[in-house]
Design an enzyme around this catalytic site. Structure first.
Site, PDB file in Angstrom:
ATOM      1  N   SER A 120       1.536  -1.285   0.038  1.00  0.00           N
ATOM      2  CA  SER A 120       0.218   0.107   0.078  1.00  0.00           C
ATOM      3  C   SER A 120       0.767   1.777   0.035  1.00  0.00           C
ATOM      4  O   SER A 120       0.635   2.684   0.057  1.00  0.00           O
ATOM      5  CB  SER A 120      -0.637  -0.143   1.163  1.00  0.00           C
ATOM      6  N   LYS A 179       0.015   3.642  -3.022  1.00  0.00           N
ATOM      7  CA  LYS A 179      -1.022   4.709  -3.214  1.00  0.00           C
ATOM      8  C   LYS A 179      -0.142   5.717  -3.188  1.00  0.00           C
ATOM      9  O   LYS A 179      -1.033   7.040  -2.897  1.00  0.00           O
ATOM     10  CB  LYS A 179      -2.106   4.017  -1.855  1.00  0.00           C
ATOM     11  N   TYR A 210      -3.733  -2.143 -10.386  1.00  0.00           N
ATOM     12  CA  TYR A 210      -3.330  -1.933  -8.546  1.00  0.00           C
ATOM     13  C   TYR A 210      -2.121  -3.346  -8.194  1.00  0.00           C
ATOM     14  O   TYR A 210      -1.747  -2.817  -7.377  1.00  0.00           O
ATOM     15  CB  TYR A 210      -5.107  -2.144  -8.424  1.00  0.00           C
ATOM     16  N   TYR A 261      -4.903   3.634   8.333  1.00  0.00           N
ATOM     17  CA  TYR A 261      -6.238   3.122   8.382  1.00  0.00           C
ATOM     18  C   TYR A 261      -6.458   3.217   9.940  1.00  0.00           C
ATOM     19  O   TYR A 261      -6.173   4.324  10.374  1.00  0.00           O
ATOM     20  CB  TYR A 261      -5.981   0.953   7.835  1.00  0.00           C
ATOM     21  N   VAL A 263       1.439  -4.005   3.886  1.00  0.00           N
ATOM     22  CA  VAL A 263       1.007  -4.960   4.421  1.00  0.00           C
ATOM     23  C   VAL A 263       2.650  -5.588   4.237  1.00  0.00           C
ATOM     24  O   VAL A 263       2.367  -7.070   4.912  1.00  0.00           O
ATOM     25  CB  VAL A 263       0.148  -6.044   3.926  1.00  0.00           C
TER      26      VAL A 263
HETATM   27  N1  GLN Z   1      -2.022  -5.546  -2.178  1.00  0.00           N
HETATM   28  C1  GLN Z   1      -2.659  -5.242  -0.918  1.00  0.00           C
HETATM   29  C2  GLN Z   1      -4.790  -5.310  -0.494  1.00  0.00           C
HETATM   30  O1  GLN Z   1      -5.244  -4.810  -2.049  1.00  0.00           O
HETATM   31  C3  GLN Z   1      -2.772  -3.506  -0.317  1.00  0.00           C
HETATM   32  C4  GLN Z   1      -2.911  -3.565   1.360  1.00  0.00           C
HETATM   33  C5  GLN Z   1      -2.278  -2.605   2.338  1.00  0.00           C
HETATM   34  O2  GLN Z   1      -0.465  -3.076   2.519  1.00  0.00           O
HETATM   35  N2  GLN Z   1      -2.778  -2.669   3.323  1.00  0.00           N
HETATM   36  O3  GLN Z   1      -5.411  -6.096   0.141  1.00  0.00           O
END
Ligand code: GLN
Length: 304
Positions: free
Chosen positions: A63, A66, A188, A240, A258
């Site tokens: 993430s 992003k 994505y 989050y 993650v």
């Molecule tokens: N690839 C993960 C997802 O879309 C990314 C989530 C994350 O890093 N929080 O679920």
């Protein structure tokens, strides 16, 4: 400030904490990562880089990507962007569906998965070869040509993308996604699969330290105002449903993934990237947050 000494000290303090978190297990490619890895890197406005532990090992940025896609889209959009994505913390897990229905398919912010999908969808409208453009953008920000997608992670993500597909289709039913779902999810999943080192990540956030200008090329990436906004979004939404706690404990805007990576910044001063794959229950690196909390405490500086 002797940053090398500070991160070496924190590294030794935090290292015994292995075992408190759990490696992401939603895809085999991440579940198989060796959990006992830990690196810290700092990049500063005077062009120096400091590192300790596994700071030159590549890992899946997930993430954290992003932030890069949002930057690419914010560069082209003004106020109208905020009609299709909000800028409030969600207080919900990163892949949650609950708020989307009563908020008419407008995700709370660009860092939860739903919001990131909207951003990637707009990016696809702007760039004819989106995957290539994302990779090139990251390489420029990190001042390193050696950055790639990890094909095995991307494939694994694509095979386990049901929930992200559901988020996408749901938003499409409200007219908030333009592109075909298969191509959107492909872009994505690839952006999440990018692998980088702590050193590359710390350097790649220097444009946000530098009020929107990439210090390695001198190129303006975002206006001063947009750079401020992006940093504000990282502070309020970057972790989050742990964003408040991160701001409370650490006091820096940042973004987690993650894969166990976290990058955080002090505008005008430095960027720091930490990686350790064991996650807490919110999906943020357990040792990463411990490290950053000790860092702002030890240097006596944060953004506050
Ligand atoms: N690839 C993960 C997802 O879309 C990314 C989530 C994350 O890093 N929080 O679920």
């Amino acid at each position: 400030m002797n940053y090398q000494q500070i991160i070496d000290k924190i590294y030794n303090e935090v290292k015994p904490l292995f075992g408190n978190g759990k490696v992401a297990d939603y895809i085999p490619a991440l579940a198989n990562v060796n959990p006992k890895q830990f690196g810290i890197a700092i990049a500063t406005t005077d062009g120096k880089v400091y590192g300790t532990g596994d700071y030159q090992t590549k890992f899946s940025i997930q993430s954290i990507s992003k932030v890069f896609t949002l930057t690419m889209v914010m560069h082209h959009y003004d106020e109208e962007l905020w009609e299709c994505v909000g800028r409030e913390p969600s207080g919900s897990p990163f892949n949650s569906l609950v708020q989307l229905e009563y908020e008419h398919g407008i995700p709370r912010n660009p860092f939860i998965n739903a919001g990131a999908l909207v951003i990637t969808d707009r990016l696809m409208n702007l760039y004819p070869r989106p995957k290539e453009s994302i990779l090139n953008f990251i390489r420029e920000m990190a001042d390193s040509p050696d950055i790639y997608f990890d094909q095995s992670v991307a494939r694994s993500e694509l095979e386990c993308a049901d929930r992200n597909m559901a988020l996408g289709y749901f938003m499409k039913s409200f007219g908030n996604i333009d592109n075909a779902m298969e191509s959107l999810i492909d872009v994505y999943c690839n952006q999440c699969s990018v692998t980088m080192t702590c050193e590359e990540l710390a350097k790649s956030f220097m444009y946000l330290v530098n009020h929107g200008v990439n210090p390695y090329t001198g190129q303006r990436i975002l206006s001063v105002s947009k750079s401020k906004r992006l940093n504000a979004l990282m502070l309020t939404c970057g972790f989050y449903d742990e964003s408040g706690d991160f701001a409370f404990r650490v006091g820096m805007p940042g973004k987690s993934g993650v894969g166990g990576g976290i990058v955080a910044i002090i505008p005008g001063k430095l960027s720091i990237a930490v990686w350790s794959p064991e996650l807490d229950k919110h999906g943020n690196s357990y040792m990463g947050i411990e490290t950053l909390e000790r860092f702002t405490t030890d240097i006596g500086k944060s953004i506050f």
